[in-house]
Design an enzyme around this catalytic site. Sequence first.
Site, PDB file in Angstrom:
ATOM      1  N   ASP A   8      99.592  25.627-149.473  1.00 47.93           N
ATOM      2  CA  ASP A   8      98.563  24.585-149.325  1.00 47.93           C
ATOM      3  C   ASP A   8      99.101  23.353-148.588  1.00 47.93           C
ATOM      4  O   ASP A   8     100.017  22.682-149.089  1.00 47.93           O
ATOM      5  CB  ASP A   8      98.053  24.133-150.695  1.00 47.93           C
ATOM      6  CG  ASP A   8      97.618  25.298-151.591  1.00 47.93           C
ATOM      7  OD1 ASP A   8      98.407  26.247-151.765  1.00 47.93           O
ATOM      8  OD2 ASP A   8      96.501  25.243-152.121  1.00 47.93           O
ATOM      9  N   GLU A  39      92.941  24.427-147.399  1.00 48.27           N
ATOM     10  CA  GLU A  39      91.848  23.856-148.204  1.00 48.27           C
ATOM     11  C   GLU A  39      92.055  22.413-148.658  1.00 48.27           C
ATOM     12  O   GLU A  39      91.109  21.762-149.082  1.00 48.27           O
ATOM     13  CB  GLU A  39      91.530  24.758-149.404  1.00 48.27           C
ATOM     14  CG  GLU A  39      92.591  24.717-150.467  1.00 48.27           C
ATOM     15  CD  GLU A  39      92.017  24.917-151.865  1.00 48.27           C
ATOM     16  OE1 GLU A  39      90.883  25.374-152.022  1.00 48.27           O
ATOM     17  OE2 GLU A  39      92.753  24.593-152.807  1.00 48.27           O
ATOM     18  N   ASN A  40      93.295  21.908-148.588  1.00 51.76           N
ATOM     19  CA  ASN A  40      93.539  20.503-148.952  1.00 51.76           C
ATOM     20  C   ASN A  40      94.038  19.684-147.761  1.00 51.76           C
ATOM     21  O   ASN A  40      94.598  18.596-147.939  1.00 51.76           O
ATOM     22  CB  ASN A  40      94.583  20.406-150.078  1.00 51.76           C
ATOM     23  CG  ASN A  40      94.212  21.231-151.287  1.00 51.76           C
ATOM     24  OD1 ASN A  40      94.848  22.235-151.578  1.00 51.76           O
ATOM     25  ND2 ASN A  40      93.173  20.833-151.990  1.00 51.76           N
ATOM     26  N   ASN A  67      88.950  27.278-153.304  1.00 52.72           N
ATOM     27  CA  ASN A  67      87.825  26.594-153.942  1.00 52.72           C
ATOM     28  C   ASN A  67      87.439  25.295-153.230  1.00 52.72           C
ATOM     29  O   ASN A  67      86.304  24.845-153.343  1.00 52.72           O
ATOM     30  CB  ASN A  67      88.139  26.326-155.424  1.00 52.72           C
ATOM     31  CG  ASN A  67      89.473  25.632-155.613  1.00 52.72           C
ATOM     32  OD1 ASN A  67      90.499  26.071-155.085  1.00 52.72           O
ATOM     33  ND2 ASN A  67      89.478  24.541-156.358  1.00 52.72           N
ATOM     34  N   HIS A  68      88.377  24.686-152.477  1.00 43.72           N
ATOM     35  CA  HIS A  68      88.049  23.447-151.754  1.00 43.72           C
ATOM     36  C   HIS A  68      87.613  23.694-150.314  1.00 43.72           C
ATOM     37  O   HIS A  68      87.463  22.739-149.548  1.00 43.72           O
ATOM     38  CB  HIS A  68      89.247  22.492-151.776  1.00 43.72           C
ATOM     39  CG  HIS A  68      89.466  21.847-153.106  1.00 43.72           C
ATOM     40  ND1 HIS A  68      88.573  20.955-153.658  1.00 43.72           N
ATOM     41  CD2 HIS A  68      90.458  22.000-154.021  1.00 43.72           C
ATOM     42  CE1 HIS A  68      89.010  20.568-154.847  1.00 43.72           C
ATOM     43  NE2 HIS A  68      90.143  21.203-155.095  1.00 43.72           N
ATOM     44  N   HIS A 150      94.503  33.067-154.097  1.00 41.62           N
ATOM     45  CA  HIS A 150      94.323  31.650-154.417  1.00 41.62           C
ATOM     46  C   HIS A 150      93.865  31.560-155.871  1.00 41.62           C
ATOM     47  O   HIS A 150      92.684  31.783-156.170  1.00 41.62           O
ATOM     48  CB  HIS A 150      93.278  31.062-153.464  1.00 41.62           C
ATOM     49  CG  HIS A 150      93.248  29.579-153.467  1.00 41.62           C
ATOM     50  ND1 HIS A 150      94.167  28.816-152.797  1.00 41.62           N
ATOM     51  CD2 HIS A 150      92.443  28.711-154.092  1.00 41.62           C
ATOM     52  CE1 HIS A 150      93.911  27.543-152.987  1.00 41.62           C
ATOM     53  NE2 HIS A 150      92.855  27.445-153.783  1.00 41.62           N
ATOM     54  N   HIS A 175      97.314  27.629-154.398  1.00 39.50           N
ATOM     55  CA  HIS A 175      96.424  26.823-155.247  1.00 39.50           C
ATOM     56  C   HIS A 175      97.159  25.918-156.231  1.00 39.50           C
ATOM     57  O   HIS A 175      96.743  24.790-156.409  1.00 39.50           O
ATOM     58  CB  HIS A 175      95.413  27.677-156.031  1.00 39.50           C
ATOM     59  CG  HIS A 175      94.541  26.884-156.958  1.00 39.50           C
ATOM     60  ND1 HIS A 175      93.553  26.026-156.504  1.00 39.50           N
ATOM     61  CD2 HIS A 175      94.524  26.778-158.315  1.00 39.50           C
ATOM     62  CE1 HIS A 175      92.955  25.456-157.547  1.00 39.50           C
ATOM     63  NE2 HIS A 175      93.532  25.884-158.656  1.00 39.50           N
ATOM     64  N   HIS A 177     100.064  24.559-155.998  1.00 42.71           N
ATOM     65  CA  HIS A 177     100.875  23.602-155.231  1.00 42.71           C
ATOM     66  C   HIS A 177     102.329  23.553-155.705  1.00 42.71           C
ATOM     67  O   HIS A 177     103.128  22.805-155.155  1.00 42.71           O
ATOM     68  CB  HIS A 177     100.289  22.172-155.279  1.00 42.71           C
ATOM     69  CG  HIS A 177      98.956  22.049-154.600  1.00 42.71           C
ATOM     70  ND1 HIS A 177      98.396  20.840-154.254  1.00 42.71           N
ATOM     71  CD2 HIS A 177      98.068  22.992-154.216  1.00 42.71           C
ATOM     72  CE1 HIS A 177      97.224  21.042-153.691  1.00 42.71           C
ATOM     73  NE2 HIS A 177      97.012  22.348-153.661  1.00 42.71           N
TER      74      HIS A 177
END
Length: 274
Positions: A8, A39-40, A67-68, A150, A175, A177
């Site tokens: 991520d 995603e982040n 999810n993000h 993830h 996910h 991190h």
Amino acid sequence: MRIGFIGDIVGRPGRRMVRQFLPKLRESETLDFVIANYENASHGFGLTEKNAKELFAAGIDAMTGGNHTWDKKEIKGLLESMPLLRPVNYPEGVPGRGVRTFQVGEERLAVVNLMGHYGMPMVDNPFIVVNRVVEVLRAEGVANILVDMHAEATSEKRALLMMLKDKVSAIFGTHTHVGTDDLVIDHGCAYVTDVGLTGCRDNVIGMDAKVPIERFLTGLPGRFEVPDKCRAILQMVVVEFKEGRAVSAYKVRAYGEGEVERTLKARIEARGEA
Ligand code: FE2
């Protein structure tokens, strides 16, 4: 083929690390293809078009989500126009794709983006969906299959390895991190529970520590912020595939101060009975 997989990427410090190190790492690690989780990437939540272009220009070939994925509205268009994935186990009709196949030299590489169940949005059963997806890819003759799992729960990630180790070439977790030290090659499948973030290595999962501390002290909500100044890290797994099986893997950690370390040379578990 040699592949780099970056976990991520969190906010500007994460993107800065990719720009600073990836062009050199592509050369030094002789990488044929680089995948990262986006995603982040844009201030900790989702991905903008500007940041997607910045990351592809720095040497990333394809990016996975989670999810993000949906946090920035423009992602829906980008999922069509760029080599971006979202988890494959969203229900039918959701924009974007969860599987993409790429030509890498003479070979094909399939990237599958999957999302776990525990603590995640209500999506289709990842285990049932991925079995179906992998069967289709194998029937199409795609030998090299890499899965980004993830997920929050370590047990879901381990169970996926046990279920798929003979059928896919790599399963890399994202996910949480937080990078884990269990890099292994089991039955020709490279696996790590979580690759770990690329971004601020101090603070809390790449976010300013003040907000999560306050949340834990009071139970009140607070908006996460990515600190601009921090001690940063890039974390990437390098894996080599031969005829669809992983033959070597290790972890690269690059630090904002300039140091690059190669670590966690994957233990290769013997095939057959233990
Ligand atoms: Fe996530």
